[in-house]
Design a protein around this motif. Structure first.
Motif, PDB file in Angstrom:
ATOM      1  N   ALA A  48      -3.898   1.864  -8.074  1.00 21.54           N
ATOM      2  CA  ALA A  48      -3.050   3.569  -9.051  1.00 21.54           C
ATOM      3  C   ALA A  48      -1.081   2.971  -9.042  1.00 21.54           C
ATOM      4  O   ALA A  48      -0.634   3.880  -9.542  1.00 21.54           O
ATOM      5  N   ILE A  49      -0.897   1.822  -8.385  1.00 22.70           N
ATOM      6  CA  ILE A  49       0.268   1.576  -8.438  1.00 22.70           C
ATOM      7  C   ILE A  49       0.799   1.659  -9.910  1.00 22.70           C
ATOM      8  O   ILE A  49       0.255   0.945 -10.783  1.00 22.70           O
ATOM      9  N   SER A  60      -6.115   3.681  -4.889  1.00 22.01           N
ATOM     10  CA  SER A  60      -5.955   2.367  -4.308  1.00 22.01           C
ATOM     11  C   SER A  60      -4.996   1.746  -4.866  1.00 22.01           C
ATOM     12  O   SER A  60      -4.262   2.143  -5.821  1.00 22.01           O
ATOM     13  N   GLU A  61      -5.175  -0.062  -5.494  1.00 19.61           N
ATOM     14  CA  GLU A  61      -3.762  -0.823  -5.640  1.00 19.61           C
ATOM     15  C   GLU A  61      -3.439  -0.436  -7.227  1.00 19.61           C
ATOM     16  O   GLU A  61      -2.252  -0.844  -7.625  1.00 19.61           O
ATOM     17  N   ILE A 113       1.736   2.907  -3.706  1.00 20.21           N
ATOM     18  CA  ILE A 113       0.956   3.789  -3.910  1.00 20.21           C
ATOM     19  C   ILE A 113       0.796   5.705  -4.083  1.00 20.21           C
ATOM     20  O   ILE A 113       1.019   6.418  -2.746  1.00 20.21           O
ATOM     21  N   CYS A 125      -0.229   8.140  -5.040  1.00 18.30           N
ATOM     22  CA  CYS A 125      -1.432   9.445  -4.832  1.00 18.30           C
ATOM     23  C   CYS A 125      -1.222  10.222  -4.424  1.00 18.30           C
ATOM     24  O   CYS A 125      -1.157  11.142  -5.007  1.00 18.30           O
ATOM     25  N   LEU A 127       0.493  -1.170  -0.363  1.00 18.90           N
ATOM     26  CA  LEU A 127      -0.174  -0.276  -0.531  1.00 18.90           C
ATOM     27  C   LEU A 127       1.331   1.085   0.374  1.00 18.90           C
ATOM     28  O   LEU A 127       0.467   2.066  -0.379  1.00 18.90           O
ATOM     29  N   TYR A 133       1.372   9.587 -13.735  1.00 16.75           N
ATOM     30  CA  TYR A 133       1.323   9.896 -12.473  1.00 16.75           C
ATOM     31  C   TYR A 133       2.753  10.912 -12.961  1.00 16.75           C
ATOM     32  O   TYR A 133       3.023  11.473 -13.618  1.00 16.75           O
ATOM     33  N   CYS A 136       0.939   4.133 -12.269  1.00 18.91           N
ATOM     34  CA  CYS A 136      -0.382   4.333 -12.894  1.00 18.91           C
ATOM     35  C   CYS A 136       0.586   5.314 -14.213  1.00 18.91           C
ATOM     36  O   CYS A 136       1.863   6.333 -13.576  1.00 18.91           O
TER      37      CYS A 136
END
Length: 74
Positions: A62-63, A59-60, A34, A36, A31, A68, A65
């Motif tokens: 978004a890993i 959330s997971e 992430i 974000c 977690l 970003y 992304c």
């Protein structure tokens, strides 16, 4: 004989706790990946968390992304 069963129970419970802590540690590390909270597209609104990927924000999913971008404010 009774002490053997008592120690077996204690060791079994200790093993169970160790496995639970290991699982908790792995989930925590996952977690923390992430990104974000450091992204410029995070809006901190309870209705729309991310202006680019609102369904995956915080959330997971978004890993990793692709959208970003680091926030210029922090």
């Amino acid at each position: 004989m009774l002490s053997f069963f008592a120690w077996s129970l204690v060791l079994g419970l200790a093993w169970h706790w160790a496995l639970g802590l290991r699982s908790l540690w792995q989930q925590s590390r996952r977690l923390h990946q992430i990104p974000c909270s450091q992204c410029r597209f995070l809006v901190n609104s309870p209705y729309l968390k991310c202006s680019v990927n609102p369904a995956a924000a915080l959330s997971e999913q978004a890993i990793g992304c692709r959208d970003y971008e680091p926030s210029p404010w922090g």
